[in-house]
Write an enzyme that holds these catalytic residues in place. Sequence first.
Site, PDB file in Angstrom:
ATOM      1  N   THR A  72       0.701  -1.433  -0.086  1.00 37.35           N
ATOM      2  CA  THR A  72      -0.130   0.012  -0.250  1.00 37.35           C
ATOM      3  C   THR A  72       0.982   1.276  -0.063  1.00 37.35           C
ATOM      4  O   THR A  72       0.675   2.326  -0.762  1.00 37.35           O
ATOM      5  CB  THR A  72      -0.861   0.037   1.138  1.00 37.35           C
ATOM      6  OG1 THR A  72      -1.629  -0.997   1.177  1.00 37.35           O
ATOM      7  CG2 THR A  72      -1.858   1.048   1.450  1.00 37.35           C
ATOM      8  N   ASN A 150      -5.871  -9.309  -7.948  1.00 38.21           N
ATOM      9  CA  ASN A 150      -5.798 -10.214  -6.692  1.00 38.21           C
ATOM     10  C   ASN A 150      -6.878 -11.144  -6.405  1.00 38.21           C
ATOM     11  O   ASN A 150      -6.753 -12.190  -5.798  1.00 38.21           O
ATOM     12  CB  ASN A 150      -5.381  -9.423  -5.429  1.00 38.21           C
ATOM     13  CG  ASN A 150      -6.331  -8.082  -5.445  1.00 38.21           C
ATOM     14  OD1 ASN A 150      -6.305  -7.351  -6.214  1.00 38.21           O
ATOM     15  ND2 ASN A 150      -7.370  -7.798  -4.406  1.00 38.21           N
ATOM     16  N   HIS A 200       4.847  -9.580   2.433  1.00 35.23           N
ATOM     17  CA  HIS A 200       4.031 -10.655   2.898  1.00 35.23           C
ATOM     18  C   HIS A 200       3.310 -11.686   1.906  1.00 35.23           C
ATOM     19  O   HIS A 200       2.600 -12.710   2.332  1.00 35.23           O
ATOM     20  CB  HIS A 200       2.976 -10.316   3.907  1.00 35.23           C
ATOM     21  CG  HIS A 200       2.026  -9.545   3.526  1.00 35.23           C
ATOM     22  ND1 HIS A 200       0.369 -10.096   3.563  1.00 35.23           N
ATOM     23  CD2 HIS A 200       1.782  -8.314   2.907  1.00 35.23           C
ATOM     24  CE1 HIS A 200      -0.105  -9.050   3.144  1.00 35.23           C
ATOM     25  NE2 HIS A 200       0.469  -7.940   2.830  1.00 35.23           N
ATOM     26  N   CYS A 324     -18.304  -7.337   3.213  1.00 41.92           N
ATOM     27  CA  CYS A 324     -19.450  -7.200   4.054  1.00 41.92           C
ATOM     28  C   CYS A 324     -19.414  -5.664   4.517  1.00 41.92           C
ATOM     29  O   CYS A 324     -18.810  -5.538   5.601  1.00 41.92           O
ATOM     30  CB  CYS A 324     -19.424  -8.171   5.324  1.00 41.92           C
ATOM     31  SG  CYS A 324     -20.841  -8.202   6.243  1.00 41.92           S
TER      32      CYS A 324
HETATM   33  N1  PLP Z   1      -1.912  -4.360  -4.421  1.00 45.05           N
HETATM   34  C1  PLP Z   1      -2.424  -5.521  -4.475  1.00 45.05           C
HETATM   35  C2  PLP Z   1      -2.832  -6.263  -5.947  1.00 45.05           C
HETATM   36  C3  PLP Z   1      -2.799  -6.338  -3.331  1.00 45.05           C
HETATM   37  O1  PLP Z   1      -3.202  -7.672  -3.589  1.00 45.05           O
HETATM   38  C4  PLP Z   1      -2.274  -5.849  -2.100  1.00 45.05           C
HETATM   39  C5  PLP Z   1      -2.902  -6.639  -0.860  1.00 45.05           C
HETATM   40  O2  PLP Z   1      -3.674  -7.576  -0.976  1.00 45.05           O
HETATM   41  C6  PLP Z   1      -1.777  -4.671  -1.991  1.00 45.05           C
HETATM   42  C7  PLP Z   1      -1.460  -3.927  -3.118  1.00 45.05           C
HETATM   43  C8  PLP Z   1      -1.459  -4.032  -0.469  1.00 45.05           C
HETATM   44  O3  PLP Z   1      -0.441  -4.610  -0.138  1.00 45.05           O
HETATM   45  P1  PLP Z   1      -0.089  -4.422   1.347  1.00 45.05           P
HETATM   46  O4  PLP Z   1      -0.944  -5.442   2.176  1.00 45.05           O
HETATM   47  O5  PLP Z   1       1.259  -5.022   1.535  1.00 45.05           O
HETATM   48  O6  PLP Z   1      -0.194  -3.265   1.762  1.00 45.05           O
END
Ligand code: PLP
Length: 393
Positions: A72, A150, A200, A324
């Site tokens: 993020t 994702n 992670h 939700c």
């Molecule tokens: N971008 C995508 C495509 C993601 O799937 C995620 C987390 O699920 C993120 C950004 C955000 O990553 P973080 O959890 O390390 O902030």
Amino acid sequence: MKTVYVDNNATTKVAPEVLEAMLPYFTELYGNPSSMHFFGGQVQKKVNEAREQVADFLGADPSEIVFTSCGTESDNAAIFGTLDSYPEKRHFVTSRVEHPAVLNVCPYLERKGYRVTQVSVDREGHLDLDELKESLRDETALVSIMYANNETGVIFPIEEIGEMVKSKGIPFHVDAVQAAGKIPLNMKKSTIDMLSISGHKLHAPKGIGVLYIRKGTKFSPYIIGGHQERGRRGGTENVPYIIGLGKACELAKKNLEEENTRVRALRDYLEAKILEKIPNTLVNGDRYNRLPNTLSVSFEYVEGESILLLLSDLGICASSGSACTSGSLEPSHVLRAMGVPFTAAHGSIRFSLSIYNTKEEMDYIIEHLPPIIQKLRDISPFWKDYLKSKIKD
Ligand code: PLP
């Protein structure tokens, strides 16, 4: 109870090798890498090594790697760091199916007077490249598009998009948080200017990320402080996590083939068995152009959350394509953007595998999922209406 963890797009287990590499940096080797003494110097050396491991994984130069706290932050830094560098340009382009780390920046930018274009996707989750091309203009400050989704795992044609964007001289950022470790990445042969990854998602801990910034790319620091990360991100380095991420990148490079062979085969096996055993089931997204570990599947006339809870009672950890919010179960923005019918979008489940999953685990899911769906359909008024409508036909 046994645990079958198939929610690896949410987060992954820290690899034992990663943890082992990190541990000394919490206890004996706790120096600050910026310190002049030998105690800090030995830590600085290890941070440099981790930077080289990450750079090697991305086909980048170590100087192009900026450590951040998460995916993020990397996404936010790329957007705000670029917009700040081009104050006269007030247009931002992205897609409708981004992660909230990009998606939720859009209304904020609009409030600040920016114009935002969110490019559509089709029923299979493909980006509308004509719409993207038409949206690019002189005042476009940045295009930010995810490498792979994702929820569905659908992969966008990033280099084709990059050619289009770069031909107009526009900076190009890619959120590769889900792609890293599953698709080969080589920044030396790429059109990408900035790329986000998150520890992670590839067997490093939560709380560490990377923003790759191509040499020569205009970027204003998003976190202002000390001289760390060549002045591009202030704050004392998160040493153990950086070292863990370096190791995780080294392992991810080695495991890329296994992801694309054994993990892909497990995912395909799970998918085939689910489709064979459960009627009125559909796979979301392009089945061929997809991350090897991801399966988004919709069970018509049932609610995803109910499926998840019953799976969870059996130790199976997956996730749903609904959020939700305020008591109402809204299908996810991704499935809505793809136009997945309401009856299916509500019953969507995402299984996301890793190299730690086994065939036995897939069989465990395949054994327990069909009776769960049947049980829920038996009490679903929508399923009963559907059966009645079939009898009439
Ligand atoms: N971008 C995508 C495509 C993601 O799937 C995620 C987390 O699920 C993120 C950004 C955000 O990553 P973080 O959890 O390390 O902030």
